[in-house]
Design an enzyme around this catalytic site. Structure first.
Site, short mmCIF file in Angstrom:
data_model
loop_
_atom_site.label_atom_id
_atom_site.label_comp_id
_atom_site.label_asym_id
_atom_site.label_seq_id
_atom_site.Cartn_x
_atom_site.Cartn_y
_atom_site.Cartn_z
CB VAL A 91 39.39 -13.19 18.11
CG1 VAL A 91 39.80 -14.48 17.23
CG2 VAL A 91 37.75 -12.91 17.43
CB VAL A 92 41.32 -17.38 19.58
CG1 VAL A 92 41.60 -17.33 18.14
CG2 VAL A 92 42.61 -17.47 20.59
CB VAL A 116 44.58 -17.11 23.99
CG1 VAL A 116 45.63 -15.91 24.31
CG2 VAL A 116 45.10 -18.47 23.94
CB CYS A 117 42.14 -12.68 22.87
SG CYS A 117 43.57 -13.15 21.81
CB VAL A 118 37.99 -14.12 25.57
CG1 VAL A 118 36.60 -14.12 26.46
CG2 VAL A 118 37.62 -13.56 24.15
#
Length: 207
Positions: free
Chosen positions: A113-114, A117-119
């Site tokens: 998440v999110v 961005v984070c993935v």
């Protein structure tokens, strides 16, 4: 155009759980909150069932992003836990990259998440490093369908494969005869409809 089916290999894959933090989870709006949490925990159960090396990481957990959800800490008490002090892209944190490389695996399952961005950021970075990357879409979440679809397109065009936790489990398991009760029980624990199948199967085999 030829196509090579790159399957998940339970002996050559690691799971990266990125920023499943209490604050960030409140931002997930592209799926039902209860279903999303169930998907995340189902993926965790799959990793434990197949003994997949797992790495947990958080971003700026002392700030608004909040701490990692406690269920993941409980599920992986011995897993590397990288609390990034500020790097948005987990791949910019050397401790995280070192933990990934230490697994010795060539395939990476990524959820977080999110999504955009984070993935997406570590997925793109890992692809650049030569890893085969599989994004677990329903264990990743974001603000809305527009941002989700943009992230999915960006990652898939770069070479990542998009999957669901159920597909991950099936591709790792390969053959029902390996352990129908164990794997079927895992599925039943997260899918009520599958619980019906397992109950029916138990009645048939008991008679």
């Amino acid at each position: 155009m030829s196509f090579t089916y790159q399957r998940l290999n339970k002996d050559d894959v690691a799971l990266l759980m990125v920023d499943h933090q209490a604050g960030l989870l409140s931002l997930v709006r592209d799926s039902n909150p209860d279903e999303f949490k169930n998907n995340v925990l189902a993926l965790a159960d799959i990793a434990r069932f197949f003994d997949i090396p797992t790495i947990l990481t958080t971003s700026f957990e002392d700030g608004p992003n909040g701490p990692l959800v406690p269920e993941l800490k409980e599920a992986f008490p011995d897993a590397p836990y990288i609390a990034r002090p500020g790097q948005i892209n987990a791949w910019d944190n050397q401790d995280f990259v070192d933990a990934v490389k230490a697994t010795g695996k060539k395939q990476l399952l990524v959820a977080g998440v999110v999504t955009e961005v984070c993935v997406s950021f570590p997925v793109l970075s890992a692809l650049e490093e030569g890893y085969e990357v599989f994004v677990v879409t329903d264990a990743s979440g974001t603000f809305n369908l527009t941002t989700r679809d943009a992230a999915w397109n960006r990652m898939s065009q770069a070479g990542a494969q998009l999957m669901t936790w159920f597909a991950v489990g099936g591709e790792l398991h390969r053959d029902w005869r390996n352990d129908i009760e164990g794997f079927g029980g895992l599925l039943a624990g997260h899918l009520p409809a599958y619980s019906n199948l397992m109950q029916s199967y138990a009645q048939q085999t008991a008679s």
